[in-house]
Design a protein around this motif. Structure first.
Motif, PDB file in Angstrom:
ATOM      1  N   VAL A   1       0.843  -1.193   0.000  1.00 36.95           N
ATOM      2  CA  VAL A   1       0.000   0.000   0.000  1.00 36.95           C
ATOM      3  C   VAL A   1       0.878   1.242   0.000  1.00 36.95           C
ATOM      4  CG1 VAL A   1      -1.870  -1.174   1.174  1.00 36.95           C
ATOM      5  CG2 VAL A   1      -0.143   0.018   2.532  1.00 36.95           C
ATOM      6  N   ALA A   2       0.353   2.334  -0.574  1.00 38.72           N
ATOM      7  CA  ALA A   2       1.066   3.609  -0.585  1.00 38.72           C
ATOM      8  C   ALA A   2       0.908   4.278   0.778  1.00 38.72           C
ATOM      9  CB  ALA A   2       0.503   4.505  -1.692  1.00 38.72           C
ATOM     10  N   ARG A   3       2.024   4.622   1.408  1.00 43.25           N
ATOM     11  CA  ARG A   3       1.993   5.186   2.748  1.00 43.25           C
ATOM     12  C   ARG A   3       2.276   6.690   2.775  1.00 43.25           C
ATOM     13  NH1 ARG A   3       1.972   0.985   6.401  1.00 43.25           N
ATOM     14  NH2 ARG A   3       2.515  -1.057   5.561  1.00 43.25           N
ATOM     15  N   GLY A   4       2.462   7.294   1.613  1.00 46.72           N
ATOM     16  CA  GLY A   4       2.731   8.715   1.570  1.00 46.72           C
ATOM     17  C   GLY A   4       1.481   9.542   1.805  1.00 46.72           C
ATOM     18  N   TRP A   5       1.704  10.797   2.157  1.00 46.23           N
ATOM     19  CA  TRP A   5       0.590  11.710   2.394  1.00 46.23           C
ATOM     20  C   TRP A   5       0.331  12.622   1.206  1.00 46.23           C
ATOM     21  CZ3 TRP A   5      -2.261  11.152   6.773  1.00 46.23           C
ATOM     22  CH2 TRP A   5      -1.694  10.413   7.815  1.00 46.23           C
ATOM     23  N   VAL A   6       1.354  12.871   0.414  1.00 47.71           N
ATOM     24  CA  VAL A   6       1.262  13.825  -0.701  1.00 47.71           C
ATOM     25  C   VAL A   6       1.198  13.048  -2.010  1.00 47.71           C
ATOM     26  CG1 VAL A   6       2.336  15.802  -1.839  1.00 47.71           C
ATOM     27  CG2 VAL A   6       2.588  15.488   0.646  1.00 47.71           C
ATOM     28  N   LYS A   7       0.186  13.340  -2.814  1.00 49.05           N
ATOM     29  CA  LYS A   7       0.007  12.597  -4.060  1.00 49.05           C
ATOM     30  C   LYS A   7       1.149  12.835  -5.025  1.00 49.05           C
ATOM     31  CE  LYS A   7      -3.207  13.644  -7.104  1.00 49.05           C
ATOM     32  NZ  LYS A   7      -4.516  13.793  -7.786  1.00 49.05           N
ATOM     33  N   GLU A   8       1.740  14.019  -5.012  1.00 53.26           N
ATOM     34  CA  GLU A   8       2.856  14.310  -5.902  1.00 53.26           C
ATOM     35  C   GLU A   8       4.052  13.415  -5.593  1.00 53.26           C
ATOM     36  OE1 GLU A   8       4.606  16.492  -9.102  1.00 53.26           O
ATOM     37  OE2 GLU A   8       2.565  16.106  -8.393  1.00 53.26           O
ATOM     38  N   ASP A   9       4.287  13.129  -4.314  1.00 57.39           N
ATOM     39  CA  ASP A   9       5.367  12.214  -3.950  1.00 57.39           C
ATOM     40  C   ASP A   9       5.083  10.807  -4.473  1.00 57.39           C
ATOM     41  OD1 ASP A   9       6.598  14.288  -2.638  1.00 57.39           O
ATOM     42  OD2 ASP A   9       5.870  13.711  -0.645  1.00 57.39           O
ATOM     43  N   LEU A  10       3.843  10.372  -4.382  1.00 62.41           N
ATOM     44  CA  LEU A  10       3.478   9.047  -4.893  1.00 62.41           C
ATOM     45  C   LEU A  10       3.648   8.977  -6.404  1.00 62.41           C
ATOM     46  CD1 LEU A  10       0.264   8.356  -2.777  1.00 62.41           C
ATOM     47  CD2 LEU A  10       2.624   7.714  -2.281  1.00 62.41           C
ATOM     48  N   ARG A  11       3.346  10.070  -7.063  1.00 63.97           N
ATOM     49  CA  ARG A  11       3.524  10.111  -8.526  1.00 63.97           C
ATOM     50  C   ARG A  11       4.989   9.911  -8.907  1.00 63.97           C
ATOM     51  NH1 ARG A  11       5.086  14.283 -11.770  1.00 63.97           N
ATOM     52  NH2 ARG A  11       4.565  14.091 -13.988  1.00 63.97           N
ATOM     53  N   TYR A  12       5.889  10.582  -8.203  1.00 62.31           N
ATOM     54  CA  TYR A  12       7.312  10.425  -8.508  1.00 62.31           C
ATOM     55  C   TYR A  12       7.788   9.009  -8.187  1.00 62.31           C
ATOM     56  CZ  TYR A  12       8.396  15.278  -9.685  1.00 62.31           C
ATOM     57  OH  TYR A  12       8.474  16.498 -10.309  1.00 62.31           O
ATOM     58  N   ILE A  13       7.264   8.419  -7.134  1.00 61.57           N
ATOM     59  CA  ILE A  13       7.632   7.040  -6.805  1.00 61.57           C
ATOM     60  C   ILE A  13       7.226   6.101  -7.932  1.00 61.57           C
ATOM     61  CG2 ILE A  13       7.116   5.095  -5.276  1.00 61.57           C
ATOM     62  CD1 ILE A  13       6.887   7.126  -2.990  1.00 61.57           C
ATOM     63  N   MET A  14       5.993   6.229  -8.418  1.00 60.59           N
ATOM     64  CA  MET A  14       5.517   5.349  -9.473  1.00 60.59           C
ATOM     65  C   MET A  14       6.299   5.550 -10.766  1.00 60.59           C
ATOM     66  SD  MET A  14       3.519   2.914 -10.342  1.00 60.59           S
ATOM     67  CE  MET A  14       2.254   2.834  -9.052  1.00 60.59           C
ATOM     68  N   LEU A  15       6.536   6.800 -11.150  1.00 60.64           N
ATOM     69  CA  LEU A  15       7.273   7.053 -12.387  1.00 60.64           C
ATOM     70  C   LEU A  15       8.716   6.573 -12.292  1.00 60.64           C
ATOM     71  CD1 LEU A  15       5.974  10.586 -13.450  1.00 60.64           C
ATOM     72  CD2 LEU A  15       5.250   8.350 -14.287  1.00 60.64           C
ATOM     73  N   ALA A  16       9.328   6.727 -11.121  1.00 60.49           N
ATOM     74  CA  ALA A  16      10.694   6.232 -10.941  1.00 60.49           C
ATOM     75  C   ALA A  16      10.740   4.713 -11.085  1.00 60.49           C
ATOM     76  CB  ALA A  16      11.233   6.652  -9.578  1.00 60.49           C
ATOM     77  N   CYS A  17       9.747   4.025 -10.544  1.00 58.02           N
ATOM     78  CA  CYS A  17       9.691   2.564 -10.682  1.00 58.02           C
ATOM     79  C   CYS A  17       9.493   2.159 -12.137  1.00 58.02           C
ATOM     80  CB  CYS A  17       8.583   1.999  -9.802  1.00 58.02           C
ATOM     81  SG  CYS A  17       8.907   2.102  -8.029  1.00 58.02           S
TER      82      CYS A  17
END
Length: 241
Positions: free
Chosen positions: A158-174
């Motif tokens: 599950v995604a544990r971040g609070w900021v959607k922009e941070d999650l976006r960078y995580i997904m794109l980096a993967c």
């Protein structure tokens, strides 16, 4: 390492990966890429088909309460959608992340102009053959999602971040790192490999990361809408009714 330091390192790492490598590993297909993808699609029974598109839901554990209704879909849990286009070798050519989980695939994919959907409840032999072949082709992007989650546990859980922009960078980096792995593991094909692939290729179980430069000794005609042309095309592929 403190939790705050770990989060900051993750943010800097993912933003660095996207800034440095997105131009190369999230690029649009070149003419050479399109030639290869179109040739592979033609061999698998779908002329002019390039890639497969689908959506993956990533559960958002720390979704703000005010957004929970917008991001909760049929499973009643907040998710964020990754829209991806993948080719037969699981290379991801397009990745769009951030749509709320309340949207179904039809809402997300409606902006695309050209789709070839499967035939629901096929009964006639032609419909059954077409549905089987297309479902086999659709496995490319589903297999890609499985490989992506197997490689990177951060998107498997599950995604544990609070900021959607941070999650976006995580997904794109993967996604970028996934494409790097695909490029590194892609073999250099020789003429013998291509000839062997031509003999053994199966429409329902495509081989991974093998490049084919075009038909050898056989020309394919365009598939028309009339039944006579379609039957002739299917016969050349070795499919009987």
């Amino acid at each position: 390492m403190a939790k705050s330091t770990s989060i900051e390192c993750l943010q800097r790492f993912t933003r660095g990966i996207v800034a440095l490598y997105s131009a190369e590993y999230l690029r649009a297909p070149t003419l050479a890429d399109l030639k290869r993808l179109l040739a592979k699609g033609e061999r698998r029974g779908f002329p002019r088909m390039i890639e497969s598109i689908d959506c993956m839901h990533w559960q958002w554990k720390n979704c703000p309460t005010a957004w929970a209704g917008e991001y909760s879909g049929r499973k009643k849990i907040p998710t964020i959608i990754l829209e991806a286009v993948a080719s037969y070798d699981t290379w991801i050519w397009h990745a769009f992340f951030g749509m709320p989980g309340a949207c179904n695939d039809l809402n997300v994919l409606a902006k695309w102009a050209t789709f070839v959907k499967t035939i629901p409840n096929p009964t006639r032999p032609k419909e059954i053959t077409f549905a089987k072949a297309q479902e086999g082709y659709r496995k490319d992007v589903e297999r890609c999602f499985g490989i992506l989650q197997a490689h990177f546990g951060i998107v498997r859980g599950v995604a544990r971040g609070w900021v959607k922009e941070d999650l976006r960078y995580i997904m794109l980096a993967c996604v970028i790192l996934h494409n790097m792995i695909v490029e590194d593991e892609r073999p250099e094909d020789t003429d013998e490999d291509l000839e062997s692939d031509e003999e053994e290729d199966n429409n329902m179980r495509p081989r991974i990361a093998e490049v084919w430069d075009g038909p050898t000794g056989q020309d394919f005609e365009e598939v028309g809408r009339d039944a006579h042309t379609f039957e002739g095309f299917m016969e050349r592929l070795g499919m009987s009714f």
